[in-house]
Motif scaffolding. Sequence first.
Motif, mmCIF file in Angstrom:
data_model
loop_
_atom_site.group_PDB
_atom_site.id
_atom_site.type_symbol
_atom_site.label_atom_id
_atom_site.label_comp_id
_atom_site.label_asym_id
_atom_site.label_seq_id
_atom_site.Cartn_x
_atom_site.Cartn_y
_atom_site.Cartn_z
ATOM 1 N N ILE A 1 10.153 10.073 7.681
ATOM 2 C CA ILE A 1 8.833 9.445 7.618
ATOM 3 C C ILE A 1 8.046 9.798 8.873
ATOM 4 C CG2 ILE A 1 9.617 7.540 6.155
ATOM 5 C CD1 ILE A 1 9.606 5.760 8.694
ATOM 6 N N GLU B 1 0.823 -1.208 0.000
ATOM 7 C CA GLU B 1 0.000 0.000 0.000
ATOM 8 C C GLU B 1 0.860 1.263 0.000
ATOM 9 O OE1 GLU B 1 -3.152 0.229 -0.509
ATOM 10 O OE2 GLU B 1 -3.491 -1.922 -0.521
ATOM 11 N N TRP B 2 1.982 1.246 0.702
ATOM 12 C CA TRP B 2 2.870 2.410 0.667
ATOM 13 C C TRP B 2 3.468 2.606 -0.722
ATOM 14 C CZ3 TRP B 2 6.022 2.499 5.903
ATOM 15 C CH2 TRP B 2 5.188 3.009 6.910
ATOM 16 N N SER C 1 7.545 0.226 10.859
ATOM 17 C CA SER C 1 7.351 1.236 9.819
ATOM 18 C C SER C 1 8.682 1.672 9.210
ATOM 19 C CB SER C 1 6.610 2.454 10.390
ATOM 20 O OG SER C 1 5.290 2.112 10.751
ATOM 21 N N LEU D 1 3.694 9.942 3.756
ATOM 22 C CA LEU D 1 3.095 8.620 3.935
ATOM 23 C C LEU D 1 1.995 8.664 4.982
ATOM 24 C CD1 LEU D 1 6.112 6.131 3.903
ATOM 25 C CD2 LEU D 1 4.280 6.301 2.215
ATOM 26 N N ILE E 1 -2.060 3.075 7.082
ATOM 27 C CA ILE E 1 -2.840 2.156 6.255
ATOM 28 C C ILE E 1 -3.857 1.453 7.147
ATOM 29 C CG2 ILE E 1 -2.774 0.145 4.751
ATOM 30 C CD1 ILE E 1 -1.451 2.652 3.587
ATOM 31 N N ASN F 1 9.687 -1.087 6.808
ATOM 32 C CA ASN F 1 8.839 -1.058 5.615
ATOM 33 C C ASN F 1 9.197 0.103 4.702
ATOM 34 O OD1 ASN F 1 7.410 -3.295 6.555
ATOM 35 N ND2 ASN F 1 5.860 -2.052 7.581
ATOM 36 N N ALA F 2 9.494 1.270 5.313
ATOM 37 C CA ALA F 2 9.841 2.448 4.519
ATOM 38 C C ALA F 2 11.158 2.250 3.775
ATOM 39 C CB ALA F 2 9.918 3.676 5.422
ATOM 40 N N GLN G 1 0.950 4.374 -2.691
ATOM 41 C CA GLN G 1 0.922 5.804 -2.358
ATOM 42 C C GLN G 1 2.099 6.545 -2.978
ATOM 43 O OE1 GLN G 1 0.639 6.715 1.813
ATOM 44 N NE2 GLN G 1 -1.057 5.282 2.177
ATOM 45 N N CYS H 1 10.619 0.253 0.672
ATOM 46 C CA CYS H 1 10.029 1.099 -0.369
ATOM 47 C C CYS H 1 11.072 2.039 -0.979
ATOM 48 C CB CYS H 1 8.884 1.929 0.214
ATOM 49 S SG CYS H 1 7.469 0.952 0.757
#
Length: 834
Positions: A288, A122-123, A295, A323, A326, A298-299, A126, A302
């Motif tokens: 972020i 989902e990120w 997080s 960001l 979610i 995850n960042a 975005q 990405c």
Amino acid sequence: MYNAESISKVLKGELLQQTGNPEIEHVLLDSRKVIYPATSVFIPLVSQRRNAHQYIKELYEKGVSNFIVSEAPELAQYPAANFILVKDTMSALHSLVAWHRQQFHIPVIGITGSNGKTIVKEWLYQLLEKDYNIVRSPKSYNSQIGVPLSVWQMKPEHQLAIFEAGISQPGEMEHLEKIIRPTIGIFTNIGEAHNEGFLNIRQKINEKLVLFSKSEILIYCKDYPVLNECVLQFNSLVGKKENQEGGLQLCTWSRKTEADFRVMSVEKTGTHSRIEALHKNETLSITIPFVDEGSIENAIHCWVLMLHLKIPQEVIQQRMDQLGNIAMRLELKQGINNCSVINDSYNSDLGSLNIALDFLQQQQQHPTRTVILSDILQSGKSDASLYEEVASLMRQKKIDKLIGIGKNIFREKKCFQQVEGLKSSFFLTTEEFIQQFNQQDFQHETILLKGARVFEFERIGKLLEQKVHQTILEINLSSVAHNIRQYQALLKPTTKLMAMVKAFSYGSGSFEIANLLQFHGVDYLAVAYADEGVELRRTGITMPIMVMNPEPSSFDAILQWNLEPEIYSLHLLQQFEEEVQIAGKTGFPVHIKLDTGMHRLGFEKKDIPELAAMLTDNNYLTVKSMFSHLAGSEDPELDELTRQQGKLFYEMSYELQKALGYAVIRHISNSAAILRHPDLQLDMVRLGIGMYGVDSSEEMQAQLKPVSTLKTTVSQVKHLNDGDFVGYGAKWRAKGPAITATVRIGYADGYPRRLSNGVGKMLVRGQLAPVAGVVAMDMVMLDVTHIPDITEGDEVIVFGESLPVQQLAAWAGTIPYEILTGISQRVKRVYFQE
């Protein structure tokens, strides 16, 4: 264009009958979710419990004319249908979608790992939606069924695809790899413990790595040693072999050691984290709006992926700072004016809209279904065709009211105004809607909020949702459905399932749980008292409901609302029969309770002859079932007693059924007996607390998911000196400087007073904090001296996945039933579906 003829060739199936060649655009697996009958192909899946071939006739009558089957039908019954015969329908589904995937030559990102798959997906959406027209997995569709449904969404207008994949046992990823066939891979992380179904963590990693057998690049973190070892071995064995031109490229990142992308520092300030890294001898940084470790990880995934796609670093910096959270679930909350509100306001696309509308359709508690929908910002279609499709969804799902917000949906409002029976209104902005908002416009409705993030529908949610006490009980409906499936897998195909929803569904709610059970095809519901059954009927529950404690004063309601009483004595039987006669009814269903040793309620063996005489050739009553209760099915020391009870039940039910002369459902098994005493499954079992994630067997408990999370917040933090006391009776005193946190829960909410003075504990910032002092009516004090940085408003977990309700019950010297059913009605329930 796909049609029956072309699909039969792809599947190498036998085209049993072809009566036309309509274009096929949609794959239909669930008979309850027909939206586009004329352009759908139904693939009936077969499991141990269900054979979906039984729904072919129903779907044919709804206009579906294309079927891929593994059982040849009576073709004469379907003169206008196309049938393709295959050996196995699940294999056919996978083969069809794998072939569909081969028609596209765009970058496809495949994501797997233990945690973070959906967030990363989902990120990335975005972060990249301004650069690509993206197709992605709806929600967390990552299973053997979810992945095919996700990949089938691929259309010529798409420029990038992002799909996640999850597995529960060896061999599954091989199927998903052929369907996704990712060009770019991301392995998010790996959990420390191995899942059920795998021998060890290495086997789990190696199975997941199969997804990247033909990928061009794999992005992963080197800081998981076992993962790194497995990846290197995988690349040496598979990467070079499958990718002759240069093999699989590994792109590593690390916070600890040298890697292609070396994270040098992470600085957390308030609600933000600044991450600095070294990449190709250049120092880069992003900020972020999150500080948790998950997080941050995850960042970084990405970030590395965006650099691979050659997105400029300055663009990455700007977008990372924007960001958003979610929402991993659809939330169902109590609303104003006896409304229910489904909040799904973090994105708006056709795939997730379909899922949200399905959830809305499950809700039967209100006569009106309302959708508040923002512009759908990225679809690859013209606005006219897009909103024509959305209008068709509103028609198919029988939506009563639509409120459209956004300039695009406003411009295409004619699409909705032409839908018969749909009341619609439109606003250019969320602000305009809020300015004109009137509470009285919403009465007795189920309202779905479905909006893209930029429309800030959370503001609308605050207007519609009932203000709640900060102590809430979250109920995961997806976990309830999962737990039901675990028990169903243990049942014989012919054994029915009765779900116990008495005592407010063990504290979890009434119609919310019943709606789910009805949707998932449970055979029977059981309530304690007639008024519980009446409430379910009022909220749209139509399935059979047994009342376990009928009272003569409730007979009118039982007859009026078509409830089915338990009959446990000759006197009660006579009273109810007289009531049925007066009402002018015949053949009214009843359930006969047999006492096999519990000595609470029920007919004893000596009563059977007289009972049989009263029921034989009885025009007013029909016996639907005979049942009894087991006293200790969970206890190995009572297995002999359980066998004796089962033997007595066989004898009594056989004698009664022989006298009746017609088939009657027999049931004696409760949740624990389903696994421990399979010989007692008989015609039906009664599933109670197991449905809510609690089982006495360790083997079964490992397969269940927790359903309920009771949480509250810190209202105040106190700094105490040595000797200061806390609470009534001064029962607790500080031993040296201490810090306490007062939290918003007490015995009036259902937190037992016997957990006072350190007996009970709660989770604050992931650490256990013991109760300090005596539990009060509305509050509890916790000793948080050992937990740094506690602030007002911090979340506190009373029980949930990380602190099981079984542990709380053990501290309180009771059983989970008492804890769950004791949660006060003033504690608001929030329901969600993942």
